[in-house]
Design a protein around this motif. Structure first.
Motif, PDB file in Angstrom:
ATOM      1  N   ALA A   4       0.833  -1.202   0.000  1.00 48.37           N
ATOM      2  CA  ALA A   4       0.000   0.000   0.000  1.00 48.37           C
ATOM      3  C   ALA A   4       0.866   1.250   0.000  1.00 48.37           C
ATOM      4  CB  ALA A   4      -0.928  -0.003   1.212  1.00 48.37           C
ATOM      5  N   GLN A   5       1.963   1.224   0.741  1.00 49.87           N
ATOM      6  CA  GLN A   5       2.854   2.382   0.791  1.00 49.87           C
ATOM      7  C   GLN A   5       3.490   2.649  -0.573  1.00 49.87           C
ATOM      8  OE1 GLN A   5       5.579   1.348   3.915  1.00 49.87           O
ATOM      9  NE2 GLN A   5       4.224   2.070   5.550  1.00 49.87           N
ATOM     10  N   VAL A   6       3.950   1.583  -1.215  1.00 52.32           N
ATOM     11  CA  VAL A   6       4.588   1.744  -2.522  1.00 52.32           C
ATOM     12  C   VAL A   6       3.587   2.263  -3.549  1.00 52.32           C
ATOM     13  CG1 VAL A   6       5.662   0.504  -4.427  1.00 52.32           C
ATOM     14  CG2 VAL A   6       6.358   0.030  -2.080  1.00 52.32           C
ATOM     15  N   ALA A   7       2.374   1.720  -3.524  1.00 50.35           N
ATOM     16  CA  ALA A   7       1.352   2.174  -4.466  1.00 50.35           C
ATOM     17  C   ALA A   7       1.026   3.650  -4.255  1.00 50.35           C
ATOM     18  CB  ALA A   7       0.093   1.325  -4.320  1.00 50.35           C
ATOM     19  N   MET A   8       1.031   4.092  -2.989  1.00 51.11           N
ATOM     20  CA  MET A   8       0.700   5.486  -2.706  1.00 51.11           C
ATOM     21  C   MET A   8       1.774   6.451  -3.186  1.00 51.11           C
ATOM     22  SD  MET A   8      -2.263   6.115  -1.664  1.00 51.11           S
ATOM     23  CE  MET A   8      -2.058   7.813  -1.148  1.00 51.11           C
ATOM     24  N   ILE A   9       3.006   5.974  -3.350  1.00 48.45           N
ATOM     25  CA  ILE A   9       4.044   6.848  -3.917  1.00 48.45           C
ATOM     26  C   ILE A   9       3.628   7.282  -5.319  1.00 48.45           C
ATOM     27  CG2 ILE A   9       6.430   6.959  -4.716  1.00 48.45           C
ATOM     28  CD1 ILE A   9       7.167   5.052  -2.449  1.00 48.45           C
ATOM     29  N   GLY A  10       3.122   6.329  -6.108  1.00 43.98           N
ATOM     30  CA  GLY A  10       2.644   6.667  -7.445  1.00 43.98           C
ATOM     31  C   GLY A  10       1.431   7.577  -7.410  1.00 43.98           C
ATOM     32  N   VAL A  11       0.486   7.291  -6.499  1.00 41.63           N
ATOM     33  CA  VAL A  11      -0.724   8.118  -6.399  1.00 41.63           C
ATOM     34  C   VAL A  11      -0.367   9.550  -6.021  1.00 41.63           C
ATOM     35  CG1 VAL A  11      -2.880   8.467  -5.132  1.00 41.63           C
ATOM     36  CG2 VAL A  11      -2.208   6.167  -5.833  1.00 41.63           C
ATOM     37  N   PHE A  12       0.479   9.705  -5.005  1.00 42.18           N
ATOM     38  CA  PHE A  12       0.853  11.050  -4.566  1.00 42.18           C
ATOM     39  C   PHE A  12       1.676  11.783  -5.620  1.00 42.18           C
ATOM     40  CE2 PHE A  12       0.382   9.930   0.165  1.00 42.18           C
ATOM     41  CZ  PHE A  12      -0.842  10.580   0.236  1.00 42.18           C
ATOM     42  N   SER A  13       2.493  11.058  -6.377  1.00 40.91           N
ATOM     43  CA  SER A  13       3.278  11.704  -7.436  1.00 40.91           C
ATOM     44  C   SER A  13       2.354  12.306  -8.489  1.00 40.91           C
ATOM     45  CB  SER A  13       4.226  10.691  -8.085  1.00 40.91           C
ATOM     46  OG  SER A  13       5.143  10.187  -7.149  1.00 40.91           O
ATOM     47  N   TYR A  14       1.339  11.531  -8.873  1.00 36.22           N
ATOM     48  CA  TYR A  14       0.399  12.033  -9.880  1.00 36.22           C
ATOM     49  C   TYR A  14      -0.489  13.145  -9.325  1.00 36.22           C
ATOM     50  CZ  TYR A  14      -3.942  12.405 -12.416  1.00 36.22           C
ATOM     51  OH  TYR A  14      -5.039  12.911 -13.050  1.00 36.22           O
ATOM     52  N   THR A  15      -1.113  12.891  -8.171  1.00 33.77           N
ATOM     53  CA  THR A  15      -2.049  13.876  -7.633  1.00 33.77           C
ATOM     54  C   THR A  15      -1.337  15.161  -7.230  1.00 33.77           C
ATOM     55  OG1 THR A  15      -1.856  12.849  -5.446  1.00 33.77           O
ATOM     56  CG2 THR A  15      -3.682  12.137  -6.838  1.00 33.77           C
ATOM     57  N   GLY A  16      -0.094  15.039  -6.770  1.00 31.94           N
ATOM     58  CA  GLY A  16       0.662  16.242  -6.433  1.00 31.94           C
ATOM     59  C   GLY A  16       0.881  17.119  -7.645  1.00 31.94           C
ATOM     60  N   TYR A  17       1.223  16.489  -8.761  1.00 26.66           N
ATOM     61  CA  TYR A  17       1.386  17.242 -10.010  1.00 26.66           C
ATOM     62  C   TYR A  17       0.072  17.922 -10.386  1.00 26.66           C
ATOM     63  CZ  TYR A  17       2.091  18.094 -15.012  1.00 26.66           C
ATOM     64  OH  TYR A  17       2.165  18.672 -16.249  1.00 26.66           O
ATOM     65  N   ALA A  18      -1.022  17.165 -10.323  1.00 26.21           N
ATOM     66  CA  ALA A  18      -2.322  17.707 -10.728  1.00 26.21           C
ATOM     67  C   ALA A  18      -2.762  18.853  -9.822  1.00 26.21           C
ATOM     68  CB  ALA A  18      -3.370  16.590 -10.721  1.00 26.21           C
ATOM     69  N   MET A  19      -2.516  18.740  -8.520  1.00 21.26           N
ATOM     70  CA  MET A  19      -2.974  19.768  -7.585  1.00 21.26           C
ATOM     71  C   MET A  19      -2.141  21.041  -7.680  1.00 21.26           C
ATOM     72  SD  MET A  19      -3.997  17.522  -4.192  1.00 21.26           S
ATOM     73  CE  MET A  19      -4.823  18.874  -3.340  1.00 21.26           C
ATOM     74  N   THR A  20      -0.828  20.905  -7.834  1.00 20.53           N
ATOM     75  CA  THR A  20       0.002  22.110  -7.901  1.00 20.53           C
ATOM     76  C   THR A  20      -0.253  22.897  -9.180  1.00 20.53           C
ATOM     77  OG1 THR A  20       1.811  20.745  -8.788  1.00 20.53           O
ATOM     78  CG2 THR A  20       1.839  21.225  -6.434  1.00 20.53           C
ATOM     79  N   ARG A  21      -0.728  22.241 -10.231  1.00 20.65           N
ATOM     80  CA  ARG A  21      -1.065  22.960 -11.469  1.00 20.65           C
ATOM     81  C   ARG A  21      -2.271  23.878 -11.285  1.00 20.65           C
ATOM     82  NH1 ARG A  21       0.605  21.522 -16.620  1.00 20.65           N
ATOM     83  NH2 ARG A  21      -1.458  22.012 -17.427  1.00 20.65           N
ATOM     84  N   LEU A  22      -3.008  23.702 -10.198  1.00 17.14           N
ATOM     85  CA  LEU A  22      -4.203  24.505  -9.971  1.00 17.14           C
ATOM     86  C   LEU A  22      -3.935  25.732  -9.102  1.00 17.14           C
ATOM     87  CD1 LEU A  22      -6.779  21.627  -9.567  1.00 17.14           C
ATOM     88  CD2 LEU A  22      -6.739  23.325 -11.387  1.00 17.14           C
ATOM     89  N   PHE A  23      -2.676  26.014  -8.800  1.00 14.29           N
ATOM     90  CA  PHE A  23      -2.351  27.275  -8.132  1.00 14.29           C
ATOM     91  C   PHE A  23      -2.259  28.359  -9.204  1.00 14.29           C
ATOM     92  CE2 PHE A  23      -0.600  24.457  -4.731  1.00 14.29           C
ATOM     93  CZ  PHE A  23      -1.430  24.909  -3.718  1.00 14.29           C
ATOM     94  N   ILE A  24      -3.401  28.834  -9.636  1.00 12.30           N
ATOM     95  CA  ILE A  24      -3.488  29.789 -10.736  1.00 12.30           C
ATOM     96  C   ILE A  24      -4.146  31.074 -10.247  1.00 12.30           C
ATOM     97  CG2 ILE A  24      -3.500  28.089 -12.597  1.00 12.30           C
ATOM     98  CD1 ILE A  24      -6.508  28.108 -12.546  1.00 12.30           C
ATOM     99  N   ASP A  25      -3.928  32.153 -11.015  1.00 10.86           N
ATOM    100  CA  ASP A  25      -4.442  33.468 -10.613  1.00 10.86           C
ATOM    101  C   ASP A  25      -5.946  33.445 -10.367  1.00 10.86           C
ATOM    102  OD1 ASP A  25      -1.929  34.454 -10.801  1.00 10.86           O
ATOM    103  OD2 ASP A  25      -2.200  35.441 -12.736  1.00 10.86           O
ATOM    104  N   GLN A  26      -6.679  32.729 -11.236  1.00 11.25           N
ATOM    105  CA  GLN A  26      -8.135  32.752 -11.118  1.00 11.25           C
ATOM    106  C   GLN A  26      -8.601  32.279  -9.745  1.00 11.25           C
ATOM    107  OE1 GLN A  26      -6.369  31.675 -13.724  1.00 11.25           O
ATOM    108  NE2 GLN A  26      -7.554  31.615 -15.613  1.00 11.25           N
TER     109      GLN A  26
END
Length: 643
Positions: free
Chosen positions: A99-121
């Motif tokens: 479960a820990q190893v699988a979550m490394i992949g999940v957090f890598s993807y979701t982290g990328y997706a979430m940080t892209r939403l720090f936008i001016d709007q």
């Protein structure tokens, strides 16, 4: 704590009831002191997952409710559902290595997706959401750091070395096969450039690949958990791959043979907007047999031409041919003789760069836009041209300078200003029409009931009343990222909102020769057919100079206009596939280069519309419920267990 019946004389008095409540909270507080830090982290993981995946699931649901095929959204359901399942597995068994190893992949993807939403709007229009978003990103980063620490701690432990020394042959073979596949994927990815372009991806992929292989080595291959995980992953991969191609479901395109259908073009016929194209006023393409034939063909298409105009051109007394209004009037009269209509696109001039430059329409330059329309009306009114169809706003937001911040107050001022000048135009030219030209993303600015995407783009568009709602649905690409079904569902969303006032655009061909690249011209005609199949009254092609070519090749011009006429007169039924990435089949190099996490979102515009949101709107309440709900439920379960 028992319920109180106020009508019962034996019921506790108010002071006694208060004491009962106080004692309950006191007892519950003592129980909470016994909660382990790991339990708090597990509750936080569930709350974080609810926040992240709810917006994505709602985006899928909204698109399906508004007509998008489930065979298109299924791919995203499967991807997000699988990621959510891994997250819940980790919340349930946080100490399990798999479960820990699988979550490394999940957090890598979701982290990328979430940080892209720090936008001016979001930062400007919904700062509360931005704060919550930032807190959850920080929480995710802390968990990722903790997991990596636990995994690497295990890798250097004696128990891991002992497992490596006792590997069986079947474990070595199966793990070697999986390792070879991972390395092959990595080498291919590097070869086609994306890892070199983005080193952080390369590093992340190395780490994830390493821990996955190591984890597989450490598992007991005959264990029940291993078999369940393996079988589930194989089934999920099969379904996801199948859904990637729309579950093999074709989308049928039929010609409705509508009574009213015409074409409009951004630009002018090959003769140009200026009757004479030199300062001596003795050279023109008009009046030649070739151009006469071309104008006749445009007439058969019921063509309208959009051309930009600004205050400088209208008020400049220069004798240069492109600032001479009489030179334009001659052309407009020539078009009138062929029944060809024209629309003037009103554009502001931006002075921030030191010299006036043509800009797009935003909720700034209000006075200048009004002045331009007033001067235009004063110029055209005495001409009495029967082919003047109206005016348009190319609404894309300011292109130059930094002095046009996002502002809801400025948006409201522009609503009043533009609404007033457009009403005045309609009163002076009652037989003319007003046309919106807007970015395609604003098509999705209605799911949460406000106009936040418009405000965030620094534009005013769909809240105003227009005769035609045009959207620059430019999906033509030498290597399209998806099949033409994506264009089809954009048409459906537009028609749902604006009916037969919806006006789709086809293009944009950026270079003079881009339309001659393999497949581009056929793709352009396919998009015209898809738009016509939805029953629209008019399609705009942009820019016409690149559609017909800038080399004045009469044969090519007539052939391409003839193709449009054939579509207007009727086309045969055909089907298009529902593919998520045509590059997999048509441009193998680019497909590998474009493997990035943001491709795993159904529609970025819908997601952004939901997350910007109106503070206090329905989606904000859903976010509050999904984040706090799991925590409340887990606390209730904890209280019941320790009652």
């Amino acid at each position: 704590m028992r319920l109180v019946n106020l009508s019962d004389p034996g019921s506790p008095k108010p002071d006694e009831r208060t004491g009962n409540i106080t004692r309950w909270f006191s007892a519950f507080g003592r129980k909470l002191k016994g909660i382990k830090f790991l339990d708090i982290a597990r509750a936080g993981i569930v709350a974080w997952a609810a926040y992240f995946f709810t917006s994505r699931f709602i985006a899928n649901i909204l698109l399906q409710v508004h007509g998008v095929s489930v065979t298109y959204t299924a791919f995203y359901w499967l991807v997000d559902g699988f990621l959510l399942a891994i997250t819940l597995l980790y919340a349930w068994k946080p100490r399990k290595l798999i479960a820990q190893v699988a979550m490394i992949g999940v957090f890598s993807y979701t982290g990328y997706a979430m940080t892209r939403l720090f936008i001016d709007q979001i930062l400007v229009l919904h700062p509360a959401a931005a704060v919550v978003h930032g807190i959850l990103v920080g929480f995710m980063a802390l968990n990722l750091g903790y997991i990596l620490g636990q995994v690497f701690k295990y890798l250097f432990s004696p128990s891991f070395r002992q497992k490596l020394s006792s590997l069986r042959t079947d474990q070595v073979i199966s793990t070697s096969i999986i390792g070879a596949m991972v390395i092959g994927f990595l080498v291919t990815w590097i070869f086609f450039g994306v890892a070199n372009a983005f080193p952080v991806y390369f590093i992340a992929f190395i780490v994830v690949s390493f821990v996955v292989v190591i984890t597989l080595l450490s598992l007991k291959h005959r264990s029940k958990a291993y078999k369940i995980i393996t079988a589930g992953t194989i089934v999920w991969l099969a379904l996801t791959c199948w859904s990637y191609f729309g579950f093999s479901t074709p989308h049928v395109i039929e010609d409705p043979n509508q009574a009213e259908f015409s074409y409009a073009f951004w630009g002018s016929p090959s003769g140009g907007l200026y009757y004479y194209h030199n300062n001596d006023y003795n050279e023109t393409w008009y009046g030649t047999p070739e151009l006469d034939a071309e104008l006749t063909m445009f007439s058969n298409l019921n063509a309208t031409f959009y051309n930009t105009i600004n205050i400088d051109r209208l008020g400049n007394a220069s004798t240069e041919y492109y600032n001479n209004l009489t030179n334009i009037e001659l052309t407009l009269e020539e078009w009138e003789s062929y029944g060809l209509n024209f629309i003037f696109d009103i554009t502001p001039l931006n002075n921030e760069t030191g010299e006036p430059r043509g800009d797009y329409v935003s909720y700034y330059y209000l006075e200048q836009m009004n002045d331009t329309i007033n001067v235009l009306m004063d110029w055209l009114e005495p001409l009495n041209l029967t082919n003047f169809r109206g005016i348009s706003f190319d609404v894309e937001g300011p292109k130059y300078g930094d002095n046009q911040p996002i502002s809801e107050a400025q948006y409201r001022r522009a609503l009043v200003s533009y609404g007033g000048i457009l009403s005045e135009f309609k009163s002076r030219f009652p037989d003319s029409s007003i046309h919106l030209i807007q970015m395609e993303g604003i098509l999705f600015d209605f799911f949460d009931g406000d106009h936040d995407l418009d405000i965030g783009q620094r534009t005013v568009s769909t809240e105003l009343e227009w005769d035609w709602y045009g959207f620059m649905t430019y999906h033509v690409n030498p290597s399209p990222s998806a099949s033409s079904y994506r264009y089809a569902y954009y048409m459906d969303v537009g028609i749902e909102q604006f009916g037969m006032q919806f006006q789709p655009w086809v293009g944009w061909w950026y270079d003079a020769d881009s339309i001659d690249q393999p497949g581009v011209y056929d793709q352009s005609l396919e998009h015209v057919k898809i738009a016509k199949s939805r029953g629209v009254r008019e399609v705009v092609l942009a820019p016409v100079r690149n559609f017909i070519g800038q080399d004045h090749n009469h044969t090519k011009i007539m052939a391409r206009l003839g193709d449009l006429l054939d579509i207007k007169n009727g086309f045969e039924t055909f089907t298009i596939p529902i593919h998520h990435d045509m590059r997999l089949l048509q441009d193998w190099d680019l497909y590998w280069e474009k493997i990035v996490p943001n491709y795993l979102i159904t529609n970025n515009n819908v997601l952004k519309d939901l997350l910007i949101g109106t503070p206090g709107g329905w989606f904000a309440w859903i976010q509050l419920a999904v984040v706090s709900g799991p925590v409340v439920i887990l606390l209730w379960i904890y209280d019941r267990k320790h009652a």
